[in-house]
Design a protein around this motif. Structure first.
Motif, PDB file in Angstrom:
ATOM      1  N   LYS A 147      -2.257  -3.120 -11.417  1.00 14.52           N
ATOM      2  CA  LYS A 147      -1.498  -2.718 -10.229  1.00 14.52           C
ATOM      3  C   LYS A 147      -2.147  -1.504  -9.554  1.00 14.52           C
ATOM      4  N   ILE A 148      -2.170  -1.524  -8.229  1.00  8.23           N
ATOM      5  CA  ILE A 148      -2.696  -0.395  -7.458  1.00  8.23           C
ATOM      6  C   ILE A 148      -1.549   0.586  -7.207  1.00  8.23           C
ATOM      7  N   ILE A 181     -10.520  -6.742  -3.118  1.00 11.78           N
ATOM      8  CA  ILE A 181     -10.120  -5.378  -3.487  1.00 11.78           C
ATOM      9  C   ILE A 181     -10.429  -5.182  -4.973  1.00 11.78           C
ATOM     10  N   GLU A 235       0.279  -4.886  -3.236  1.00 12.82           N
ATOM     11  CA  GLU A 235      -0.374  -6.187  -3.413  1.00 12.82           C
ATOM     12  C   GLU A 235       0.469  -7.309  -2.818  1.00 12.82           C
ATOM     13  N   TYR A 267      -2.472  -0.251   4.235  1.00 12.57           N
ATOM     14  CA  TYR A 267      -2.050  -1.576   4.707  1.00 12.57           C
ATOM     15  C   TYR A 267      -2.328  -1.722   6.204  1.00 12.57           C
ATOM     16  N   LEU A 285      -7.600  -9.924  -5.548  1.00 18.58           N
ATOM     17  CA  LEU A 285      -6.986  -8.631  -5.855  1.00 18.58           C
ATOM     18  C   LEU A 285      -7.270  -8.261  -7.304  1.00 18.58           C
ATOM     19  N   ASN A 316     -10.626  -2.113  -8.150  1.00 19.40           N
ATOM     20  CA  ASN A 316     -10.065  -0.802  -8.479  1.00 19.40           C
ATOM     21  C   ASN A 316     -10.665  -0.327  -9.791  1.00 19.40           C
ATOM     22  N   ILE A 337       0.117  -7.451   0.919  1.00 22.75           N
ATOM     23  CA  ILE A 337      -1.167  -8.052   1.312  1.00 22.75           C
ATOM     24  C   ILE A 337      -1.095  -9.570   1.206  1.00 22.75           C
ATOM     25  N   LYS A 338      -0.540 -10.064   0.070  1.00 19.47           N
ATOM     26  CA  LYS A 338      -0.414 -11.512  -0.114  1.00 19.47           C
ATOM     27  C   LYS A 338       0.463 -12.137   0.972  1.00 19.47           C
ATOM     28  N   SER A 388       0.005   3.922   0.806  1.00 18.21           N
ATOM     29  CA  SER A 388      -0.068   2.458   0.782  1.00 18.21           C
ATOM     30  C   SER A 388       0.188   1.884   2.177  1.00 18.21           C
TER      31      SER A 388
END
Length: 614
Positions: free
Chosen positions: A517-518, A552, A491, A529, A513, A554, A494-495, A525
């Protein structure tokens, strides 16, 4: 059968001869099908078993162009094979004659041909042929709403397909199973079967199978309320079918589009597709599809309140209903299956009775006991031989699966190796070249008080160039392997990527998001990404977008949606692209056992959807 009638009337005893007499008799109508005519031209040059094999090898191309031609050719191939005692060829010709008559709507002939093929394949212990016949029978039973029988027969097809290593029929079974579950609204159970069928078609480069697989994906999206996604998959299927010259498949796809619009109440949009389906189905003699098209037209006009046109199309549908299957015919035909199974049991009982008589005789005569024992040993050896053969077939199937898995693992290792090398180079750029540039700047900065006014400008330019070099090294290092991805998670990376894009002030990225947590392994990952990074770069470079939305979620699956308000594009161009961007996206998602869906229309932006199991 019209061909048999001609043979009796005109004294034609060679099946090969009277098929060509029929072709000459209908020369005008057949000549209108250019590709079909070329197939007949090739067939005329062949004799005996070569002719039969030609029909078996090319049956799909034949019935895709014209069902009447397919019925004639498969029937003549079957008669020729039976007359010469070619059992395997007779079984396949009977199977394909059953397929052609089924698609033509002549169910009275299709089921006996299926059962005849099954009987012949059973006698040969040809598991591949048994699997192919059973999957066709499953479709026949499903058509007649004999759902329990259809499912039972499909499972038998699956078992024999695995036993014989028939991957193509296994893919057809997965598609059947998926559709069966979806009609019970069990979408989550159906989804894995859909992915399995699609993977098999892609692995085999099976264009015909992919045409059907994309229709399955279309139905899945439509049943979940995604009309645009459904239509996009139908377009992909149609594109494939046009490429391979599958005329009947293209006709089917038109009616599927009409059904999609009809299902969401857009009846005016549905009508042209039903008409187009009838137009395409008429030259190839697809009677059942023509009837269905007229039936859907009358239903559409009823919904629109135009009862005059509805009645007109109802009459046209009724013309075909009289020659197509009905409930009473269904019961009569299905009794053939019972008769087939009864005959099989009677033969087993007869064999058992003979064995009992032999055993009784063995008790009275020592010599007979000896020969019976010897026969038992031979039979045991034969059973052992069959068992060993089956074991080898299973081993071959396992080896094929292992080979496919190794190929996938090999590609995964290649990607992971590439990412490790990226990480190493990024570290060296940051720790090596980055530190050297930082040290150089300190040294040059220390000279500030000693710089003469004459070279002040050059000194300032040197400082500026060194600062730009440090920044560029950081950017390159981050693109190759963002520190956040390794140190604090997916995450955060991504940010950080979104922050870098937004800082450039060329486009605004809105990110959402999940709260939880993913948890993905490092290799997965990184791969995910890279996919998101590639899609964002595509939107920035080519879409001319003002905004990009990255969402995203989940839940049971990891869902990633990337939308933009850019200029959009024609998704059909993806398969024709020479670039490697989309190829990398598809490859990495396939390694993650996920699925990619792309929806875009010129002038209306784009949406890329990724689904992965977590």
């Amino acid at each position: 059968m019209f061909a048999v009638f001609l043979s009796k009337a005109f004294g034609l005893t060679n099946p090969k001869t009277y098929i060509f007499s029929i072709l000459l008799f209908f020369g005008t109508s057949i000549s209108s099908f250019g590709a079909t005519d070329s197939l007949f031209q090739k067939a005329r040059k062949l004799e005996g078993q070569a002719f039969v094999n030609f029909v078996i090898d090319n049956y799909y191309e034949i019935y895709s162009l014209n069902f009447d031609s397919a019925i004639l050719m498969t029937e003549e191939a079957k008669l020729l094979a039976e007359a010469n005692g070619w059992t395997k060829e007779a079984a396949y010709a009977s199977l394909y004659h059953g397929v052609a008559t089924y698609l033509r709507g002549d169910y009275k002939k299709s089921l006996p041909n299926y059962l005849n093929a099954l009987r012949l394949f059973d006698s040969l212990e040809n598991h591949r042929g048994i699997a192919k016949t059973n999957i066709e029978l499953a479709g026949f039973y499903h058509k007649n709403k004999q759902f329990e029988k259809a499912l039972e027969t499909a499972e038998q097809a699956k078992e024999t397909a695995i036993l014989s290593g028939d991957t193509a029929t296994l893919g057809t079974y997965y598609g059947f199973k998926m559709n069966f579950l979806m009609r019970q609204n069990k979408y989550d159970e159906a989804y894995p079967f859909m992915l399995k069928a699609l993977a098999i078609r892609r692995t085999m480069n099976d264009s015909i199978g992919l045409g059907y697989a994309y229709l399955d994906l279309s139905e899945y999206e439509l049943r979940k309320g995604n009309l645009n996604g459904s239509l996009a998959y139908i377009d992909t299927s149609t594109y494939i079918r046009k490429k391979i010259g599958d005329d009947q498949g293209v006709a089917v796809n038109q009616v599927v589009i009409g059904e999609a619009y009809f299902g969401v109440g857009q009846f005016n949009k549905a009508i042209p597709y039903f008409k187009k389906s009838i137009e395409l189905a008429s030259p190839i003699g697809y009677t059942d599809l023509i009837r269905f098209g007229y039936d859907m037209l009358q239903k559409s006009y009823v919904e629109l309140g135009d009862f005059e046109k509805a009645y007109k199309h109802l009459q046209q549908a009724q013309v075909f209903n009289d020659s197509i299957f009905n409930v009473e015919k269904s019961k009569a035909l299905l009794s053939l299956q019972t008769q087939y199974e009864t005959e099989k049991k009677e033969k087993e009982i007869e064999l058992l009775s003979i064995e009992n008589e032999l055993k009784a005789a063995d008790l009275e005569n020592a010599n007979n006991r000896f020969y019976a024992s010897l026969g038992g040993l031979i039979l045991l050896g034969f059973i052992t031989y069959l068992g060993f053969n089956r074991y080898k077939q299973k081993q071959r199937a396992l080896l094929a699966e292992e080979k496919a898995l190794n190929q996938k693992l090999g590609f995964k290792s290649l990607i992971e190796g590439e990412e490790k090398e990226r990480k190493r180079i990024a570290q060296e750029l940051h720790d090596g070249l980055g530190q050297l540039l930082s040290t150089a700047r300190l040294n040059v900065s220390a000279m500030e008080d000693k710089v003469e006014k004459l070279v002040t400008k050059q000194w300032e330019n040197s400082i500026k160039l060194i600062d730009e070099a440090v920044t560029e090294v950081r950017h390159i290092s981050h693109n190759m392997m963002p520190n956040a991805l390794i140190s604090i998670g997916f995450e955060a990376a991504i940010k950080e990527q979104v922050h870098i894009i937004n800082d450039a002030q060329k486009v605004k990225v809105h990110v959402e998001l999940p709260s939880e947590k993913i948890n993905l392994p490092e290799s997965e990952s990184i791969a995910l990404y890279r996919v998101i990074q590639e899609v964002l770069n595509n939107a920035i470079k080519y879409a001319e977008a003002q905004n990009i939305w990255l969402t995203i979620t989940n839940n049971e699956m990891l869902n990633i949606i990337i939308k933009d308000d850019g200029k959009g594009f024609d998704t059909k161009l993806i398969s024709k692209s020479d670039g490697i961007g989309w190829q990398n996206i598809y490859s990495r998602v396939e390694i993650l056992n996920g699925m990619v869906q792309i929806n875009s229309t010129p002038g209306q932006g784009s949406e890329v959807s990724l689904k992965l199991a977590v």
